[in-house]
Design an enzyme around this catalytic site. Structure first.
Site, PDB file in Angstrom:
ATOM      1  CE  LYS A 205      -1.649   2.876   2.730  1.00  0.00           C
ATOM      2  NZ  LYS A 205      -1.578   4.044   1.843  1.00  0.00           N
ATOM      3  CD  GLU A 278      13.723   0.661   8.153  1.00  0.00           C
ATOM      4  OE1 GLU A 278      14.482   1.529   8.621  1.00  0.00           O
ATOM      5  OE2 GLU A 278      14.021  -0.546   8.137  1.00  0.00           O
ATOM      6  CB  CYS A 312      13.720   9.072   6.860  1.00  0.00           C
ATOM      7  SG  CYS A 312      14.648   7.996   5.763  1.00  0.00           S
ATOM      8  CD  GLU A 410      10.706  13.465  10.714  1.00  0.00           C
ATOM      9  OE1 GLU A 410       9.563  13.068  11.009  1.00  0.00           O
ATOM     10  OE2 GLU A 410      11.511  12.780  10.049  1.00  0.00           O
TER      11      GLU A 410
HETATM   12  P1  NAD Z   1       2.702   8.384   7.676  1.00  0.00           P
HETATM   13  O1  NAD Z   1       3.047   7.534   8.827  1.00  0.00           O
HETATM   14  O2  NAD Z   1       1.622   9.370   7.835  1.00  0.00           O
HETATM   15  O3  NAD Z   1       2.305   7.511   6.386  1.00  0.00           O
HETATM   16  C1  NAD Z   1       3.133   6.505   5.861  1.00  0.00           C
HETATM   17  C2  NAD Z   1       2.285   5.414   5.222  1.00  0.00           C
HETATM   18  O4  NAD Z   1       1.481   4.802   6.226  1.00  0.00           O
HETATM   19  C3  NAD Z   1       1.304   5.917   4.167  1.00  0.00           C
HETATM   20  O5  NAD Z   1       1.218   4.956   3.133  1.00  0.00           O
HETATM   21  C4  NAD Z   1      -0.004   6.005   4.927  1.00  0.00           C
HETATM   22  O6  NAD Z   1      -1.134   5.906   4.095  1.00  0.00           O
HETATM   23  C5  NAD Z   1       0.108   4.810   5.843  1.00  0.00           C
HETATM   24  N1  NAD Z   1      -0.677   4.902   7.074  1.00  0.00           N
HETATM   25  C6  NAD Z   1      -1.062   6.011   7.741  1.00  0.00           C
HETATM   26  N2  NAD Z   1      -1.753   5.668   8.847  1.00  0.00           N
HETATM   27  C7  NAD Z   1      -1.811   4.314   8.883  1.00  0.00           C
HETATM   28  C8  NAD Z   1      -2.377   3.376   9.780  1.00  0.00           C
HETATM   29  N3  NAD Z   1      -3.034   3.755  10.880  1.00  0.00           N
HETATM   30  N4  NAD Z   1      -2.224   2.069   9.514  1.00  0.00           N
HETATM   31  C9  NAD Z   1      -1.537   1.658   8.432  1.00  0.00           C
HETATM   32  N5  NAD Z   1      -0.986   2.505   7.528  1.00  0.00           N
HETATM   33  C10 NAD Z   1      -1.115   3.824   7.755  1.00  0.00           C
HETATM   34  O7  NAD Z   1       4.071   9.068   7.253  1.00  0.00           O
HETATM   35  P2  NAD Z   1       4.281  10.345   6.341  1.00  0.00           P
HETATM   36  O8  NAD Z   1       4.132  11.541   7.199  1.00  0.00           O
HETATM   37  O9  NAD Z   1       3.501  10.254   5.114  1.00  0.00           O
HETATM   38  O10 NAD Z   1       5.834  10.147   5.950  1.00  0.00           O
HETATM   39  C11 NAD Z   1       6.823  10.931   6.477  1.00  0.00           C
HETATM   40  C12 NAD Z   1       7.456  10.257   7.681  1.00  0.00           C
HETATM   41  O11 NAD Z   1       8.089   9.061   7.258  1.00  0.00           O
HETATM   42  C13 NAD Z   1       8.545  11.096   8.303  1.00  0.00           C
HETATM   43  O12 NAD Z   1       8.446  11.025   9.707  1.00  0.00           O
HETATM   44  C14 NAD Z   1       9.817  10.420   7.836  1.00  0.00           C
HETATM   45  O13 NAD Z   1      10.930  10.638   8.675  1.00  0.00           O
HETATM   46  C15 NAD Z   1       9.417   8.991   7.778  1.00  0.00           C
HETATM   47  N6  NAD Z   1      10.268   8.220   6.849  1.00  0.00           N
HETATM   48  C16 NAD Z   1      11.143   7.321   7.377  1.00  0.00           C
HETATM   49  C17 NAD Z   1      12.004   6.618   6.553  1.00  0.00           C
HETATM   50  C18 NAD Z   1      13.016   5.627   7.113  1.00  0.00           C
HETATM   51  O14 NAD Z   1      13.575   4.871   6.339  1.00  0.00           O
HETATM   52  N7  NAD Z   1      13.265   5.620   8.409  1.00  0.00           N
HETATM   53  C19 NAD Z   1      11.955   6.828   5.168  1.00  0.00           C
HETATM   54  C20 NAD Z   1      11.048   7.752   4.673  1.00  0.00           C
HETATM   55  C21 NAD Z   1      10.196   8.440   5.529  1.00  0.00           C
END
Ligand code: NAD
Length: 541
Positions: A205, A278, A312, A410
C-alpha cells in the site's frame, strides 16, 4: 486524494473542481491518460471510486487512481497466497535472474522513472535519481547474495557426529509493505526485493499521493519476469487499507512516521507477527574543528536540502566547532543562497517543492515559531508561491532554543538549525538528545577519530565525511533507526532475514537422548554430566 492544491493555496492556483479534466473540459492532465490507465490497471480495486493525483510543483492533475476496499485487500491476500505457494518452489537462480533483469530495466527506463517521480513528488531530478540508483543497487545485491543469505546452515549438534543439525530459512508467506510518499519509487520497491528473493509474496500500500510511481515499480517487476499476482497493490486511506493489510500479513514492513509506526507495532503485537519500522529522525551533523570546511559546507547542503528536506535521513541539526563556526557558516550560507529553486522535471533545479499543503504548513509553522521566539534567519525563511504552490526556500536558523518547535520535532522540510560547540563530548551529548536516532554525519580530516566518535552517537547509521548516501547506498550495510526512529533493519543480511522463519532440523543417529542399554536414569545423568565436562575441556562451543 487528501493533499492537493486548495483555494487556500498561497498561489491561489489549482482549485481541483475547476482544473480537474473530469469536470472541466478545458483542463488537461499533465500525463497522457492512456499511460496513467496502464499504470493504474495494477491496482486491485472494485469500489468504482477513484481519486485524482496532483503534481505538487504546478498544481496540475496527473491522473485518477482507483480506490480499494477492505474486501479488495482480502482478495489481494488470497491471490498473493496462491502465487506465493508456487513462488517458494522457484529455484533461487530464477529469482536472482529476475532481479538482475529488474536491475537492467530500471537503468534502461531511467528517464521515464525520473519523469514520473518528478511529476508526482515535485522533487528535483538530481534527487529523484537516488531512487532508481537505490533500486538497482538493491536488486543486484540480493540477486548476487540471496543464495548465501538463504542457504541451509549446518550447526553443532548435541552429540558430535551423532546429532546432525541444519538451520533452514523458510519464507514468512505474504509480506505487507506500507510506504510513504517522499521516496515513492525506492521505498515502494527496495524493501520488497529481499522479500521476493526469500520466496514471499507482497501486498503493498503506497501512499495515496504517489501511487503512480509505485505502480510503475509493479509494472517493471512484471516485465522482469516476476509472476503478476506475486506483487499486489492496493490503494486507499492509511488506517483503513493499511490497517487491513496489517490484519492479514505474515510480516509487516512499514516506512513512515513514528506516530503511525507505534500504531502498527501495537497491531502486530496483538497478532504476534514481526514487523520492521523505518521511522522519523531529527538527524545531527557535526563539523569538527579539523574538518575540510568547503567539503563540509557542500555536504551540509546535500544533507539538509535533498528533496527539500523531506528525507528521513536528512539533517535538521548542525553542530559546529567554535574555532571554525564563522568560516563554516559563511560557506554554508553562501552555498545555500546559490541554490537554484524551480519547478521542472529537467536537471536544472537544485531543490524542488514540498509535496503537499500539510508539509508547507508544518515548515511555515516551525520557522514562524522560531522567528517569533528570537531565532535568526541566516537565509531563506519564505514560502515561494511564485514558483509553485508549496515551494519554500532552503532555510538556515541560528539561535534556536529548546522552547521552539524546530528544536526537537521533526520538521521534514528544508529547515536547519545551526549550533556552536566548544567541547566534542558536549556536542555528542547534544546530538544524542531527544527521542530519535536515525542518521548522523561527522566531518573531520581525522577519519579514525570520526569513526571512534561515531560509536558514541546513538544513531543506526553514521556517515563520516558524507551526508547520508555513504551508508544508505552501501546496501550490504544494515540501515534503520535506534530508539524512536525504528525497529529492525533494511539492507544487508538483516534486510532479507527479517522475511524468513528460521527452522532447525535435527537428525539423531544411533543413540537416543534417553537411558539405553539398561542404564538407569541416574547413571544416564552421570554420563551426560561427564560429557558436559569433556566438551568444555575440548573447547567446544
Ligand atoms: P505516515 O506515517 O503518515 O504515512 C506513511 C504510510 O502509512 C502511508 O502509506 C499512509 O497511508 C500509511 N498509514 C497512515 N496511517 C496508517 C495506519 N493507521 N495504519 C496503516 N498505515 C497507515 O508518514 P508520512 O508523514 O507520510 O511520511 C513521512 C514520515 O516518514 C517522516 O516522519 C519520515 O521521517 C518517515 N520516513 C522514514 C524513513 C526511514 O527509512 N526511516 C523513510 C522515509 C520516511
Amino acid at each position: 486524494m487528501s493533499e492537493h492544491p486548495t483555494s487556500s493555496d498561497p498561489s491561489g492556483i489549482g482549485t481541483p473542481d475547476v482544473r480537474d479534466p473530469a469536470t472541466d473540459i478545458t483542463a488537461s492532465y499533465a500525463l497522457e491518460p492512456g499511460y496513467v490507465r496502464r499504470l493504474t490497471a495494477g491496482v486491485l480495486a472494485s469500489t468504482g471510486r477513484a481519486e485524482t493525483t496532483w503534481a505538487p510543483a504546478t498544481g496540475q492533475p496527473l491522473g485518477s487512481v482507483p480506490q480499494s476496499s477492505v474486501p479488495d485487500v482480502e482478495e489481494a491476500f488470497a491471490r498473493a497466497r496462491r502465487a506465493q505457494q508456487a513462488w517458494q518452489r522457484t529455484p533461487l537462480e530464477e529469482r536472482s535472474a529476475a532481479l538482475l533483469r529488474l536491475h537492467d530495466l530500471v537503468l534502461d527506463r531511467q528517464a521515464e522513472i525520473l519523469d514520473l517521480i518528478c511529476w508526482e513528488s515535485g522533487k528535483a531530478r538530481k534527487h529523484a535519481f537516488d531512487e532508481p540508483l537505490h533500486v538497482a543497487l538493491t536488486a543486484r545485491y540480493y540477486a548476487r547474495t540471496g543464495e548465501e543469505h538463504l542457504a541451509t546452515r549446518r550447526v553443532a549438534g548435541l552429540v558430535p557426529g551423532l546429532t546432525r543439525v541444519e538451520v533452514n530459512r523458510l519464507p514468512k508467506g505474504v509480506v505487507g509493505i506500507i510506504s510513504p510518499w517522499n521516496y515513492p519509487f525506492n521505498l515502494a520497491l527496495c524493501d520488497g526485493i529481499p522479500a521476493l528473493m526469500a520466496g514471499n509474496a507482497v501486498v503493498a500500500k503506497p501512499d495515496s499521493q504517489t501511487m503512480l510511481t509505485a505502480l510503475l515499480g509493479k509494472q517493471l517487476l512484471e516485465e522482469a519476469g516476476f509472476p503478476t499476482d506475486l506483487w499486489q497493490v492496493v490503494a486507499g486511506p492509511g488506517a483503513e487499507i493499511g490497517g487491513a493489510i496489517v490484519e492479514r500479513a505474515d510480516y509487516v514492513c512499514f516506512t513512515g512516521s513514528t506516530a503511525t509506526g507505534r500504531v502498527i507495532a501495537r497491531q502486530c503485537a496483538d497478532r504476534l507477527i514481526g514487523c520492521s519500522l523505518e521511522l522519523g529522525g531529527k538527524n545531527p551533523l557535526l563539523v569538527l574543528r579539523d574538518a575540510d570546511l568547503d567539503r563540509a559546507a557542500e555536504g551540509a547542503v546535500r544533507a539538509s536540502f535533498s528533496n527539500a528536506g523531506q528525507l528521513c535521513v536528512s539533517t535538521e541539526r548542525l553542530f559546529v566547532a567554535d574555532q571554525v563556526y564563522d568560516r563554516f557558516v559563511d560557506r554554508f550560507v553562501a552555498r545555500t543562497k546559490a541554490m537554484v529553486l524551480r519547478a521542472g522535471i529537467d536537471w536544472g533545479s537544485d531543490m524542488g517543492t514540498l509535496t503537499s499543503q500539510a508539509q508547507l504548513d508544518t515548515v511555515v509553522a516551525h520557522v514562524e515559531d522560531a522567528r517569533a521566539k528570537g531565532a535568526r534567519v541566516l537565509t531563506g525563511g519564505r514560502a515561494r508561491p511564485d514558483l509553485g504552490p508549496y515551494f519554500y526556500e532552503p532555510t538556515i536558523l541560528e539561535g534556536v532554543t529548546p522552547d521552539m518547535a524546530c528544536f526537537g520535532k521533526e520538521t521534514f522540510g528544508p529547515v536547519i538549525s545551526v549550533y556552536r560547540f566548544s567541547d566534542e563530548a558536549d556536542a555528542v551529548a547534544r546530538a544524542n538528545a531527544g527521542e530519535y536516532g536515525l542518521n548522523a554525519s561527522i566531518w573531520t580530516r581525522d577519519t579514525a577519530r570520526g569513526r571512534a566518535l561515531a560509536r558514541q552517537v546513538k544513531c543506526g547509521t553514521v556517515n563520516v565525511n558524507e551526508a547520508f548516501g555513504a551508508t544508505f547506498a552501501s546496501v550490504e550495510s544494515p540501515m534503520g533507526g535506534m530508539r524512536e526512529s525504528g525497529l529492525g533493519r533494511r539492507q544487508g543480511a538483516e534486510g532479507i532475514h527479517r522475511y524468513t522463519e528460521t527452522q532447525s532440523v535435527a537428525t539423531q543417529r544411533l543413540i537416543r537422548l534417553a537411558p539405553m542399554l539398561g542404564l538407569s536414569d541416574e547413571s544416564f545423568a552421570k554420563v551426560m554430566t561427564a560429557n558436559l565436562r569433556l566438551m568444555k575441556k575440548l573447547g567446544r562451543k
